[in-house]
Design a protein around this motif. Structure first.
Motif, PDB file in Angstrom:
ATOM      1  N   TYR A   1       0.832  -1.195   0.000  1.00 52.73           N
ATOM      2  CA  TYR A   1       0.000   0.000   0.000  1.00 52.73           C
ATOM      3  C   TYR A   1       0.874   1.255   0.000  1.00 52.73           C
ATOM      4  O   TYR A   1       1.943   1.272   0.604  1.00 52.73           O
TER       5      TYR A   1
ATOM      6  N   TRP B   1     -11.266  -0.265   9.579  1.00 49.04           N
ATOM      7  CA  TRP B   1     -11.031   0.207   8.217  1.00 49.04           C
ATOM      8  C   TRP B   1      -9.974  -0.664   7.554  1.00 49.04           C
ATOM      9  O   TRP B   1      -9.138  -1.267   8.226  1.00 49.04           O
ATOM     10  N   ASP B   2      -9.979  -0.675   6.219  1.00 51.11           N
ATOM     11  CA  ASP B   2      -8.900  -1.363   5.519  1.00 51.11           C
ATOM     12  C   ASP B   2      -7.644  -0.494   5.575  1.00 51.11           C
ATOM     13  O   ASP B   2      -7.702   0.707   5.835  1.00 51.11           O
TER      14      ASP B   2
END
Length: 222
Positions: free
Chosen positions: A151, A182-183
């Motif tokens: 990410y 949350w991601d």
């Protein structure tokens, strides 16, 4: 705020911070102390049991290791703020769930173990135990890696006045995202946003945004 203990016999560390007007960078001089543990075992176990996440840095390793079995017992997740590479830190990583480290930490680790690039370095750190490894990149944002994904999130553009505490704000926002389930992609975006806003005024915490003032992308996930 809970679990605050006041003691007249406990020395408080003192720090002085100089902030550069043109760059917003800071220089910190602080009094390093080796304080005694003012929490009783009962109080520590209560904190571990009632917490979803506990954030520590290298100064807390020895204290946490005394109670590491209770973290597993109560399924309390450890978030570790890593600033410098040492044997103590590396030996602690198998117990860490979320490793958030500075770019300097990653570059030092890369150099010591002759790794090719930052991505390979995060992968190596991930193999030591954490389920997520995150590296903050200052004004460039942050990157993170899980077993299956990589990410990246840009930092927001701000006129930086004082970067004091930006890393601490990032950690707090990161954990807030974890609590909200949350991601990681959204967590990085949120942590970058809040940390960036904290740099826009002297004092580190003055301009941390209230929830009511957050952009819609974050509000709709609360």
């Amino acid at each position: 705020i809970k679990n605050i203990i006041k003691s007249n016999n406990y020395p408080t560390p003192v720090g002085l911070i100089w902030t550069e007007r043109t760059t917003a960078q800071r220089t910190i001089v602080y009094q390093k102390l080796n304080p005694k543990n003012i929490f009783s075992k009962k109080q520590v176990l209560k904190i571990i049991k009632n917490s979803k996440f506990v954030l520590i840095d290298h100064q807390g390793i020895k204290s946490v290791l005394k109670y590491i079995s209770y973290f597993k017992k109560y399924n309390t997740q450890l978030v570790f703020d890593a600033e410098r590479v040492s044997n103590e830190v590396l030996n602690f990583l198998p117990y860490v769930n979320y490793l958030i480290c500075s770019e300097d930490f990653v570059l030092d680790y890369k150099k010591i173990f002759y790794l090719k690039n930052i991505r390979d370095t995060l992968k190596k750190l991930l193999s030591l135990g954490p389920q997520i490894v995150c590296c903050t990149l200052g004004h460039r944002g942050a990157i993170a890696m899980s077993q299956n994904n990589f990410y990246f999130s840009n930092a927001i553009k701000v006129r930086a006045v004082d970067t004091t505490g930006a890393g601490d704000v990032f950690h707090g926002a990161f954990i807030y995202g974890l609590i909200k389930n949350w991601d990681i992609k959204l967590i990085l975006k949120f942590a970058n946003y809040v940390a960036g806003k904290s740099c826009t005024a002297l004092g580190g915490i003055v301009n941390i945004p209230y929830i009511k003032n957050l952009p819609k992308i974050f509000k709709q996930n609360l």
